[in-house]
Motif scaffolding. Structure first.
Motif, PDB file in Angstrom:
ATOM      1  N   GLU A   1       0.157   8.928   6.721  1.00 33.55           N
ATOM      2  CA  GLU A   1       0.381   9.235   5.311  1.00 33.55           C
ATOM      3  C   GLU A   1      -0.745   8.698   4.429  1.00 33.55           C
ATOM      4  OE1 GLU A   1       3.816   8.728   1.816  1.00 33.55           O
ATOM      5  OE2 GLU A   1       4.051   7.720   3.768  1.00 33.55           O
ATOM      6  N   VAL A   2      -1.155   7.460   4.695  1.00 32.72           N
ATOM      7  CA  VAL A   2      -2.231   6.868   3.894  1.00 32.72           C
ATOM      8  C   VAL A   2      -3.555   7.580   4.187  1.00 32.72           C
ATOM      9  CG1 VAL A   2      -3.549   4.763   3.454  1.00 32.72           C
ATOM     10  CG2 VAL A   2      -1.066   4.643   3.739  1.00 32.72           C
ATOM     11  N   ASP A   3      -3.806   7.892   5.449  1.00 31.20           N
ATOM     12  CA  ASP A   3      -5.004   8.638   5.829  1.00 31.20           C
ATOM     13  C   ASP A   3      -5.083   9.960   5.076  1.00 31.20           C
ATOM     14  OD1 ASP A   3      -7.196   8.024   7.332  1.00 31.20           O
ATOM     15  OD2 ASP A   3      -6.199   8.195   9.272  1.00 31.20           O
ATOM     16  N   ASN A   4      -3.981  10.677   5.044  1.00 32.14           N
ATOM     17  CA  ASN A   4      -3.950  11.981   4.382  1.00 32.14           C
ATOM     18  C   ASN A   4      -4.096  11.848   2.872  1.00 32.14           C
ATOM     19  OD1 ASN A   4      -3.680  13.324   6.808  1.00 32.14           O
ATOM     20  ND2 ASN A   4      -1.461  13.513   6.679  1.00 32.14           N
ATOM     21  N   THR A   5      -3.577  10.757   2.323  1.00 28.63           N
ATOM     22  CA  THR A   5      -3.739  10.510   0.886  1.00 28.63           C
ATOM     23  C   THR A   5      -5.206  10.327   0.534  1.00 28.63           C
ATOM     24  OG1 THR A   5      -1.553   9.473   0.727  1.00 28.63           O
ATOM     25  CG2 THR A   5      -3.137   8.959  -1.016  1.00 28.63           C
ATOM     26  N   VAL A   6      -5.900   9.521   1.333  1.00 27.91           N
ATOM     27  CA  VAL A   6      -7.337   9.296   1.107  1.00 27.91           C
ATOM     28  C   VAL A   6      -8.102  10.610   1.222  1.00 27.91           C
ATOM     29  CG1 VAL A   6      -9.420   8.184   2.006  1.00 27.91           C
ATOM     30  CG2 VAL A   6      -7.273   6.903   1.902  1.00 27.91           C
TER      31      VAL A   6
ATOM     32  N   ARG B   1      -9.937   2.956   0.477  1.00 29.45           N
ATOM     33  CA  ARG B   1      -9.895   1.698  -0.255  1.00 29.45           C
ATOM     34  C   ARG B   1      -8.549   1.576  -0.978  1.00 29.45           C
ATOM     35  NH1 ARG B   1     -13.738   1.089   2.518  1.00 29.45           N
ATOM     36  NH2 ARG B   1     -15.847   0.453   1.932  1.00 29.45           N
ATOM     37  N   TYR B   2      -8.135   0.331  -1.198  1.00 25.85           N
ATOM     38  CA  TYR B   2      -6.935   0.071  -2.003  1.00 25.85           C
ATOM     39  C   TYR B   2      -7.351  -0.770  -3.205  1.00 25.85           C
ATOM     40  CZ  TYR B   2      -2.432  -1.701  -3.540  1.00 25.85           C
ATOM     41  OH  TYR B   2      -1.332  -2.029  -4.308  1.00 25.85           O
ATOM     42  N   LYS B   3      -6.989  -0.254  -4.387  1.00 33.10           N
ATOM     43  CA  LYS B   3      -7.398  -0.886  -5.638  1.00 33.10           C
ATOM     44  C   LYS B   3      -6.228  -1.677  -6.210  1.00 33.10           C
ATOM     45  CE  LYS B   3     -10.383   0.415  -9.492  1.00 33.10           C
ATOM     46  NZ  LYS B   3     -11.014   1.582 -10.156  1.00 33.10           N
ATOM     47  N   SER B   4      -6.251  -2.984  -6.018  1.00 29.74           N
ATOM     48  CA  SER B   4      -5.205  -3.840  -6.559  1.00 29.74           C
ATOM     49  C   SER B   4      -5.623  -4.338  -7.945  1.00 29.74           C
ATOM     50  CB  SER B   4      -4.954  -5.029  -5.635  1.00 29.74           C
ATOM     51  OG  SER B   4      -6.072  -5.901  -5.629  1.00 29.74           O
ATOM     52  N   GLU B   5      -4.798  -5.149  -8.550  1.00 28.64           N
ATOM     53  CA  GLU B   5      -5.136  -5.675  -9.867  1.00 28.64           C
ATOM     54  C   GLU B   5      -6.333  -6.620  -9.813  1.00 28.64           C
ATOM     55  OE1 GLU B   5      -1.707  -7.530 -11.501  1.00 28.64           O
ATOM     56  OE2 GLU B   5      -0.563  -5.664 -11.689  1.00 28.64           O
ATOM     57  N   LYS B   6      -6.497  -7.260  -8.665  1.00 30.81           N
ATOM     58  CA  LYS B   6      -7.560  -8.262  -8.553  1.00 30.81           C
ATOM     59  C   LYS B   6      -8.848  -7.724  -7.948  1.00 30.81           C
ATOM     60  CE  LYS B   6      -4.308 -12.130  -8.031  1.00 30.81           C
ATOM     61  NZ  LYS B   6      -3.890 -13.246  -7.153  1.00 30.81           N
ATOM     62  N   GLU B   7      -8.736  -6.825  -6.969  1.00 21.73           N
ATOM     63  CA  GLU B   7      -9.927  -6.385  -6.246  1.00 21.73           C
ATOM     64  C   GLU B   7      -9.692  -5.048  -5.562  1.00 21.73           C
ATOM     65  OE1 GLU B   7     -10.733  -9.070  -3.034  1.00 21.73           O
ATOM     66  OE2 GLU B   7      -8.621  -9.248  -2.491  1.00 21.73           O
TER      67      GLU B   7
ATOM     68  N   ILE C   1       0.827  -1.202   0.000  1.00 23.42           N
ATOM     69  CA  ILE C   1       0.000   0.000   0.000  1.00 23.42           C
ATOM     70  C   ILE C   1       0.862   1.253   0.000  1.00 23.42           C
ATOM     71  CG2 ILE C   1      -1.715   1.314   1.327  1.00 23.42           C
ATOM     72  CD1 ILE C   1      -2.722  -1.437   2.360  1.00 23.42           C
ATOM     73  N   LEU C   2       1.864   1.290   0.860  1.00 18.79           N
ATOM     74  CA  LEU C   2       2.708   2.480   0.997  1.00 18.79           C
ATOM     75  C   LEU C   2       3.496   2.785  -0.267  1.00 18.79           C
ATOM     76  CD1 LEU C   2       3.900   1.721   4.609  1.00 18.79           C
ATOM     77  CD2 LEU C   2       2.638   3.772   3.928  1.00 18.79           C
ATOM     78  N   THR C   3       3.829   1.760  -1.033  1.00 21.33           N
ATOM     79  CA  THR C   3       4.591   1.978  -2.260  1.00 21.33           C
ATOM     80  C   THR C   3       3.697   2.113  -3.485  1.00 21.33           C
ATOM     81  OG1 THR C   3       4.838  -0.436  -2.501  1.00 21.33           O
ATOM     82  CG2 THR C   3       6.603   0.758  -1.361  1.00 21.33           C
ATOM     83  N   ASP C   4       2.404   2.131  -3.261  1.00 20.38           N
ATOM     84  CA  ASP C   4       1.464   2.231  -4.381  1.00 20.38           C
ATOM     85  C   ASP C   4       0.311   3.168  -4.019  1.00 20.38           C
ATOM     86  OD1 ASP C   4       0.308   1.730  -6.849  1.00 20.38           O
ATOM     87  OD2 ASP C   4      -0.641  -0.140  -6.221  1.00 20.38           O
ATOM     88  N   LEU C   5       0.643   4.374  -3.572  1.00 19.76           N
ATOM     89  CA  LEU C   5      -0.379   5.327  -3.105  1.00 19.76           C
ATOM     90  C   LEU C   5      -1.299   5.798  -4.232  1.00 19.76           C
ATOM     91  CD1 LEU C   5       1.654   7.482  -0.557  1.00 19.76           C
ATOM     92  CD2 LEU C   5       0.056   5.627  -0.084  1.00 19.76           C
TER      93      LEU C   5
END
Length: 407
Positions: free
Chosen positions: A62-67, A36-42, A6-10
């Motif tokens: 960091e992830v919170d602020n990105t969202v 949410r995190y959008k991967s290739e599968k789901e 997640i951290l390397t794919d913001l």
């Protein structure tokens, strides 16, 4: 789900929006921002990521602020200047820098049309319950309020055991989780907690928001118990785009109209029962007016109330019991002299009801409550015998259950 992925794919960390509807206009008044995190599968929820205390705090922030940044970018293009944006934050993470990073992020969108008074900061009551952090978070939230940011306390009612601390924060919104109420078999304990929360909300000027609504019954329960705002999968699931604010207007209007009809029917049953009981008891008392001994009077009344009542007694206007209890044990009515001279003025609404009876010259029917001795949910009918004495009759749950809408 690996935290490093997640951290390397913001770029693939995205906001979802779950609508919040109001009772007055049956339309969307706000959206809760969810990660949410959008991967290739789901596409998966970031809830477990934010709740995992093994992940370093700065990564979660960091992830919170990105969202939030991505969500407010979408919000700024929506031209919805009267919409509330509900933002979840861990109170302990906010306090790491005295909440400054979060505040500056919010203020940075002011020129884009998102004002601080549109932001509702949600914190869970369990996150500020520690004695050493309560004062700190209280000052921080007051600081946010000075900018117009609103405060919502989340998960109230299922884990909360410190309502006094909630009151100290004076939140604008209390979010009540409906997950534990999936059918109409809610225990009296839950209803008592809800009643306490309703009183608290009125006293501090807060609005009730019922979340996790998944059934029609839960929506009706929320409406009936003072809910102004509603949220849950039954209404709308979280989605990556903002939906029309009137998407459920007609459906909600129709459903709430049904709730209104049902409640009017229940209230009519209540008043019909009160009127019927008043007439019945006035007739019984008139037929027994020559009996001056309180015990004899109760025994005479009991013979006419089999199947309807299980306990009766007489009190004076100060709440002192002037008769024994008459109690239904099996098939027999028994006198319980040990209750003589007990005082009941400490009970909620007791003295108020005495004044109501004396002023109105009629009997009154109580709300539902759990009887201390039997544990059953009952109602009490009371009426004046004369200027100084009042009869109290505890109605059986079996009798009340036969009266449509009263249980």
């Amino acid at each position: 789900m690996d935290a490093l992925d997640i951290l390397t794919d913001l770029n693939n960390v995205i906001p979802y929006f779950q609508p919040i509807f109001n009772a007055e206009e049956h339309r969307i008044v706000g959206y809760e921002i969810l990660g949410r995190y959008k991967s290739e599968k789901e596409t998966v929820s970031l809830g477990p990521f934010f709740l995992d205390e093994n992940i370093p705090e700065e990564y979660r922030i960091e992830v919170d602020n990105t969202v939030l940044t991505k969500a407010l970018e979408i919000a700024s293009l929506s031209e919805k200047d009267d919409v509330m944006w509900f933002v979840n934050r861990d109170a302990e993470l906010l306090m790491l820098d005295d909440g400054e990073q979060f505040l500056q992020l919010i203020l940075s969108f002011k020129e884009k049309g998102i004002h601080p008074d549109q932001i509702v900061l949600e914190i869970s009551d369990r996150k500020y319950g520690k004695e050493n952090s309560h004062s700190h978070i209280e000052h921080l939230l007051s600081y946010y309020k000075s900018y117009g940011i609103k405060i919502a306390i989340d998960k109230v009612g299922n884990e909360s055991n410190h309502l006094d601390r909630i009151a100290d924060l004076e939140p604008e919104i209390l979010k009540i989780d409906m997950s534990s109420l999936r059918s109409n078999s809610a225990g009296s304990g839950y209803l008592d907690v809800l009643h306490s929360l309703s009183i608290l909300a009125r006293k501090i000027g807060a609005t009730l928001l019922f979340e996790n609504i998944e059934t029609t019954y839960q929506l009706q329960f929320a409406w009936k118990n003072g809910g102004r705002f509603y949220q849950g999968f039954y209404l709308q699931k979280p989605y990556e785009a903002l939906v029309s604010r009137t998407i459920l207007k007609e459906k909600l209007k129709k459903e709430i109209h049904g709730f209104i009809l049902s409640e009017k029917k229940r209230l009519q049953s209540f008043f019909d029962l009160r009127s019927s009981l008043n007439s019945k008891f006035q007739d019984l008392i008139n037929r027994n007016k020559k009996i001056h001994n309180s015990s004899e009077l109760l025994m005479s009344l009991g013979k006419s109330l089999d199947g309807k009542a299980f306990r009766m007694y007489i009190c004076d206007e100060d709440g002192f019991q002037k008769s024994p209890n008459l109690y239904k044990a099996g098939e027999k009515w028994l006198l319980q002299p040990e209750y003589l001279d007990k005082n009941w003025s400490w009970r909620p609404y007791f003295l108020e009801n005495i004044i109501r009876m004396r002023t109105g010259k009629k009997g009154i029917l109580s709300d539902r409550y759990s009887d201390i001795e039997t544990g059953e949910v009952i109602r009490t009918f009371s009426l004046p015998l004369n200027e100084t004495e009042f009869l109290f009759v505890d109605l059986s749950s079996a009798y009340l259950s036969q009266k449509e809408g009263l249980f």
